[in-house]
Write a protein that holds these residues in place. Structure first.
Motif, mmCIF file in Angstrom:
data_model
loop_
_atom_site.group_PDB
_atom_site.id
_atom_site.type_symbol
_atom_site.label_atom_id
_atom_site.label_comp_id
_atom_site.label_asym_id
_atom_site.label_seq_id
_atom_site.Cartn_x
_atom_site.Cartn_y
_atom_site.Cartn_z
ATOM 1 N N ARG A 17 -12.403 3.407 -18.015
ATOM 2 C CA ARG A 17 -11.189 3.607 -16.563
ATOM 3 C C ARG A 17 -10.535 3.061 -16.732
ATOM 4 O O ARG A 17 -9.221 3.595 -15.110
ATOM 5 C CB ARG A 17 -11.869 3.225 -15.635
ATOM 6 N N SER A 19 -7.237 5.373 -17.591
ATOM 7 C CA SER A 19 -6.668 6.349 -17.305
ATOM 8 C C SER A 19 -6.581 6.796 -15.668
ATOM 9 O O SER A 19 -5.617 6.366 -14.858
ATOM 10 C CB SER A 19 -6.919 7.685 -18.003
ATOM 11 N N GLU A 20 -7.956 6.391 -14.795
ATOM 12 C CA GLU A 20 -7.749 6.490 -13.406
ATOM 13 C C GLU A 20 -7.410 5.047 -13.114
ATOM 14 O O GLU A 20 -7.204 5.079 -11.594
ATOM 15 C CB GLU A 20 -9.256 6.335 -12.686
ATOM 16 N N ARG A 21 -7.188 4.019 -13.220
ATOM 17 C CA ARG A 21 -6.990 2.867 -12.752
ATOM 18 C C ARG A 21 -5.256 2.715 -12.971
ATOM 19 O O ARG A 21 -5.084 2.071 -12.127
ATOM 20 C CB ARG A 21 -7.864 2.066 -13.746
ATOM 21 N N GLY A 23 -3.480 5.134 -12.725
ATOM 22 C CA GLY A 23 -2.888 6.858 -11.479
ATOM 23 C C GLY A 23 -2.906 5.434 -9.751
ATOM 24 O O GLY A 23 -2.187 5.557 -9.223
ATOM 25 N N ASN A 24 -4.464 4.709 -10.156
ATOM 26 C CA ASN A 24 -4.500 3.635 -8.814
ATOM 27 C C ASN A 24 -3.615 3.126 -8.264
ATOM 28 O O ASN A 24 -2.493 3.066 -7.690
ATOM 29 C CB ASN A 24 -5.464 3.447 -8.816
ATOM 30 N N SER A 37 -7.530 8.673 -5.175
ATOM 31 C CA SER A 37 -8.673 9.969 -5.100
ATOM 32 C C SER A 37 -10.011 8.900 -4.352
ATOM 33 O O SER A 37 -10.642 9.736 -3.513
ATOM 34 C CB SER A 37 -8.489 10.772 -6.313
ATOM 35 N N VAL A 38 -10.225 8.340 -5.001
ATOM 36 C CA VAL A 38 -11.460 8.170 -4.596
ATOM 37 C C VAL A 38 -11.534 7.207 -2.711
ATOM 38 O O VAL A 38 -12.353 6.952 -2.198
ATOM 39 C CB VAL A 38 -11.903 6.068 -5.230
ATOM 40 N N ASP A 241 -9.872 -0.139 -8.574
ATOM 41 C CA ASP A 241 -10.780 0.998 -8.574
ATOM 42 C C ASP A 241 -12.198 0.505 -8.736
ATOM 43 O O ASP A 241 -12.311 -0.437 -8.247
ATOM 44 C CB ASP A 241 -10.743 0.826 -10.363
#
Length: 720
Positions: A17, A19-21, A23-24, A37-38, A241
């Protein structure tokens, strides 16, 4: 099982995770958590509803770039509630009500004693009540019903402002009445035997509804890391995340906090803490909290943890709801699903705790483990990220906590100069009658360089050198900075393989301090009893301790050599105390040895070597032992020298050596002061078998009486 084995799944999820993290985190740093997004629009609306904020007004304020400013114009607190400001990271002010609520919910959090095949405690975890008689912890803490049956939960294991431990209460578990567990979600839910006092601790509802937390918010964790007294990691723990089953958050939780509740700022449980992600260098190697390369022998407590993982409460409740149960257990589950604990009145005055009494169902304590002594004040320990004690009122207790007999020690080879009574009356300590307001816990500011000017034993010197021994566990930069603050002009950190310490000097003296083992349990489990003949001492001493000293000796003597004319003071805790004793004996003839103080030191010499060791050190050797500390009872076949100062569980001293030994033998069933080889072997077997799932975050057997804070607290009581 290797220490890092159980965290593999958590680490893999965290890496996947990345990449997503990232961004967060960019959104979090920009104070735009609504853009993550989440954090879906529906979730945001539900979160605002739970915070009693109007979504349309909040959205309007955000578009205008406004937030509540108590010093200037902007939205009123009613229109933009303080809780929402904390969600958006625009205000970190917290009212005292926050801590009062935290203290209240902390009562439901307990220390889990993980039972083994013999019924002895083999490790520790954290658990918390989630229904009138249901305790929630991790699957890797209580893996099955049989292990749960042999375990227990202990409430109120916490310190007050003075550092004194409060009275505790233990309850057996009843898996035959209720037990659910799941490996993937890493939870176990078990019934607790209630003798009528359990309801005094309350319980924490598991709320299945969404909207309790957004990614980007900060969380709080109440825990017993490494089996230590209750602590709280507060508001520097940020959720970065959200996965389907788990939350990832950056936090300072110590290893051993598995099974802890994770709270939002409204003290609603949002996750069950269960695992961590270790930091690695560019070569993929795990590093320690002070930046060194981590090795297995150091134990989990030295790992630098990058992030932690908790199981989402909503997913736990969904799983618990769907499991088939017999009718009797179903009634208990329905109380959990109701999620409405009884109202607990605000406690503005004295708090009444349940009477602390011995229970027939309670498993026997491990040798060396004692019930906490009774102390005034209701408190919890907060990590912000410092440890601070917050107290509210003075409790009225129905009965005193049972106190175990004193443990450990050898003969006194020379008298302590201060006049002390042969025995201490019940209800009295050398510092006055029990119940006298306790002094504040010692801090580095209590170090007094002037106290080291005398070779005669004195309590200020004992406290100062205990603080130095505690400092030796810190990173090099912190050690050197603190030594300079204490008045030392020259400060040098020494390290060779596993041995570490420091040398500090000023115009009046040279101080040499040796650090103890990184992991008490790991050291004990690998302890050998091999002796070594040392010609310069004219005696046979423990080979391992001597080799540790020899590894550091060239560095130490190079640093000491320019100051040979100055008095030398040597100290150390645990293994560091053993090395200190051998170093002082080696240097006694060639230096101006002023004093040797050790804390929780294992024995270093065989019987026939005691005379030579005592002669070399003369009356300069002062050895402090705290109550049931097991380390001074090893290795088998070795004995102690020096002036023994032995604290009992209340912090008092008992001077008569024969009475001490008789009391100790009574407490441990007549097995003697020093462990036999069979007893050490049995202890090592238990420690080695702890390498199973419960060792995930540091479930090593820690003897609380061996910890330096325990020694500091007892010394401080003598001074007060």
């Amino acid at each position: 099982m290797p220490i890092l084995g159980p965290v593999t799944d958590t680490e893999q999820r965290y890496r996947e995770r990345a990449s997503e993290r990232e961004g967060n985190i960019i959104r979090i740093d920009a104070r735009d958590i609504f853009g993550i997004s989440v954090n879906t629009p529906d979730l945001i609306r539900e979160r605002l509803r739970r915070l009693h904020a109007d979504p349309e007004r909040v959205d309007c304020l955000r578009r205008e770039g406004l937030h509540f400013d108590p010093q200037g114009p902007g939205a009123t607190p009613g229109a933009f509630p303080r809780a929402l400001e904390r969600v958006l990271n625009t205000n970190d002010l917290i009212g005292l009500r926050f801590f009062e609520q935290g203290l209240r919910v902390a009562q439901a959090v307990g220390r889990v004693h993980i039972g083994g095949g013999t019924g002895a405690t083999e490790g520790f975890g954290t658990g918390f009540l989630v229904a009138p008689r249901l305790l929630l912890t991790n699957h890797h803490v209580l893996a099955d019903a049989e292990q749960a049956r042999q375990s227990k939960v202990e409430f109120n294991f916490q310190e007050e402002a003075s550092g004194e431990l409060q009275a505790t209460q233990c309850f057996a578990l009843a898996p035959q009445e209720f037990f659910l567990t799941d490996r993937e979600l890493d939870y176990s839910l078990v019934a607790v035997v209630d003798d009528g006092d359990l309801d005094a601790y309350g319980w924490l509802p598991l709320i299945e509804d969404s909207g309790k937390l957004l990614v980007g918010e900060k969380v709080n964790i109440i825990q017993h890391p490494n089996g230590e007294p209750k602590q709280l990691a507060i508001r520097n723990n940020q959720v970065v995340d959200e996965l389907e089953l788990f939350l990832h958050y950056r936090t300072d939780t110590d290893p051993g906090s598995s099974g802890s509740p994770v709270f939002n700022d409204q003290w609603e449980v949002v996750a069950l803490h269960h695992s961590g992600v270790p930091k690695r260098n560019e070569q993929g190697q795990v590093v320690t909290s002070d930046g060194r390369l981590w090795q297995e022998w150091m134990g989990e407590q030295r790992i630098a943890w990058e992030a932690n993982e908790g199981v989402r409460v909503s997913r736990l409740v969904r799983h618990i709801r769907n499991q088939p149960l017999p009718a009797a257990a179903e009634a208990m589950r329905q109380k959990l699903l109701a999620a409405t604990p009884p109202m607990r009145p605000r406690q503005s005055g004295p708090v009444t705790l349940p009477p602390v009494v011995a229970k027939q169902h309670e498993p026997e304590l491990l040798q060396g483990e004692v019930a906490s002594p009774l102390a005034a004040g209701v408190s919890a320990t907060w990590t912000i990220p410092l440890q601070v004690s917050v107290s509210f009122g003075t409790p009225t207790l129905g009965a005193s906590a049972p106190v175990a007999h004193s443990a450990a020690a050898a003969q006194i080879s020379a008298p302590v100069p201060e006049p002390l009574p042969e025995t201490v009356e019940e209800g009295w300590g050398l510092f006055g009658r029990r119940g006298t307001p306790a002094a504040a816990a010692p801090t580095p500011a209590d170090f007094k360089l002037s106290s080291l000017s005398s070779p005669v034993f004195n309590w200020p010197a004992a406290l100062s050198l205990a603080l130095a021994s505690q400092l030796a566990y810190n990173p090099e930069a912190e050690v050197e900075s603190q030594l300079q603050a204490w008045g030392f002009q020259n400060c040098d950190f020494v390290e060779q393989d596993a041995a570490q310490g420091f040398v500090a000097s000023c115009s009046d003296l040279v101080l040499v301090c040796f650090r103890g083992t990184e992991s008490t349990a790991d050291w004990l489990s690998n302890l050998k009893v091999i002796p070594k003949a040392v010609n310069e001492l004219g005696s046979s001493v423990h080979a391992g301790f001597w080799e540790q000293f020899e590894a550091l000796r060239p560095q130490l003597e190079r640093l000491i050599s320019p100051h040979r004319q100055l008095p030398l003071v040597v100290t150390g805790h645990s293994l560091g105390g053993a090395i200190a004793a051998l170093a002082a004996a080696s240097w006694a003839a060639s230096s101006n040895l002023r004093a040797l103080y050790t804390y929780g030191q294992p024995a270093v010499a065989r019987d026939r070597a005691l005379d030579q060791l005592a002669e070399a050190l003369g009356g300069h050797y002062h050895r402090l032992v705290n109550d049931s500390d097991i380390v001074p009872r090893v290795p088998p076949g070795y004995r102690h020298a020096g002036n023994l100062l032995h604290f009992n569980s209340k912090g008092s001293l008992v001077r008569n050596a024969a009475a001490q030994e008789a009391a100790f033998n009574s407490a441990v069933g007549g097995s003697g002061v020093m462990l036999s080889e069979d007893e050490l072997g049995a202890l090592q077997d238990r420690l080695r078998h702890q390498s199973g799932p419960q060792s995930q975050e540091g479930f090593t057997t820690l003897i609380s009486d061996h910890m330096m804070p325990a020694y500091l607290g007892k010394i401080q009581k003598q001074m007060s």
